[in-house]
Design an enzyme around this catalytic site. Sequence first.
Site, short mmCIF file in Angstrom:
data_model
loop_
_atom_site.label_atom_id
_atom_site.label_comp_id
_atom_site.label_asym_id
_atom_site.label_seq_id
_atom_site.Cartn_x
_atom_site.Cartn_y
_atom_site.Cartn_z
N ASP A 1 73.65 -41.39 -56.60
CA ASP A 1 73.99 -40.19 -57.36
C ASP A 1 75.46 -40.24 -57.73
O ASP A 1 76.33 -39.91 -56.92
CB ASP A 1 73.71 -38.93 -56.53
CG ASP A 1 72.23 -38.64 -56.41
OD1 ASP A 1 71.74 -38.46 -55.28
OD2 ASP A 1 71.55 -38.60 -57.46
N ASP B 1 63.24 -35.15 -57.94
CA ASP B 1 64.45 -35.30 -57.15
C ASP B 1 65.03 -33.93 -56.86
O ASP B 1 65.36 -33.18 -57.77
CB ASP B 1 65.46 -36.15 -57.95
CG ASP B 1 66.81 -36.29 -57.27
OD1 ASP B 1 67.67 -36.98 -57.84
OD2 ASP B 1 67.00 -35.71 -56.19
N GLY C 1 73.21 -32.42 -52.53
CA GLY C 1 72.01 -32.61 -51.73
C GLY C 1 71.79 -31.39 -50.84
O GLY C 1 72.62 -30.49 -50.77
C1 DX5 Z 1 71.32 -33.54 -56.81
C2 DX5 Z 1 70.98 -34.85 -56.16
C3 DX5 Z 1 70.07 -34.61 -54.97
C4 DX5 Z 1 69.79 -35.84 -54.18
C5 DX5 Z 1 68.65 -35.59 -53.21
O1 DX5 Z 1 72.20 -33.76 -57.87
O2 DX5 Z 1 70.36 -35.71 -57.12
O3 DX5 Z 1 68.85 -34.09 -55.45
O4 DX5 Z 1 69.50 -36.88 -55.00
O5 DX5 Z 1 69.09 -34.59 -52.35
P1 DX5 Z 1 68.10 -33.84 -51.34
O6 DX5 Z 1 66.89 -34.71 -51.11
O7 DX5 Z 1 68.93 -33.65 -50.12
O8 DX5 Z 1 67.73 -32.58 -52.04
#
Ligand code: DX5
Length: 222
Positions: free
Chosen positions: A35, A175, A144
């Site tokens: 990311d 995601d 996240g």
């Molecule tokens: C947001 C990120 C998150 C990450 C995953 O910009 O792209 O979505 O990849 O994070 P989790 O699984 O902790 O939501």
Amino acid sequence: MQPKIVPSVLPADYARLGEDCQALEAAGVDRIQWDAMDGMFVPNLTFGPDVIAACRRVCDVAFEAHLMCERPEELLPRYAEAGCELTIVHPETLRQPHWTYAHIRELGMRTGVALSPGTPLDVIEHCLDLVDLILVMTVNPGFGGQSYLATMEPKIAQARAMIAASGYDIELEVDGGIGPDTIGGPAAAGADVFVSGSALWRYPSFAEGVADLRARAIAAAP
Ligand code: DX5
């Protein structure tokens, strides 16, 4: 198709990124997602191509870059050189989306398009010939550990229908907030690639998490 489990390394220990990539590879993940955030398109700043290139040297598992950056087209060659086989961009950040999608392929990578929760599917309906992956974000991009947005499930189903009608071989990725209690919804709606960050890191081991998430996605798939 077997569902793909793709960890985001956003929650990784940045002092041990290479070791975490090796452990994820050993756990059987299908790809690793980076990311990349620039602090402008989203209010967060993470890693760039040099960090990805360093980790590229210590494992063989495929890398995908999720660019949450303004003017990402200017950095695309760097992500190709860093060893990403797939690069995902947000259409809101592009001055010329159609050109950019084609350019990612010209650089030798596959093209992914990420749709934030507020971005409609129709922004890509005339570009499907240039797209290898559609990412339906189930959180607003930037961080996240956010809560999964179940309101995105109709959009996931619409994306699956759009892909089926197009005849193109396009992966449908989700995601954001994907974990054992949420993966069933997007799987039932037609997603076949699942990005998980914080939920995967909460399992006792990566191998257990990958196996559990994959089994849950298979059980819920239509
Ligand atoms: C947001 C990120 C998150 C990450 C995953 O910009 O792209 O979505 O990849 O994070 P989790 O699984 O902790 O939501």
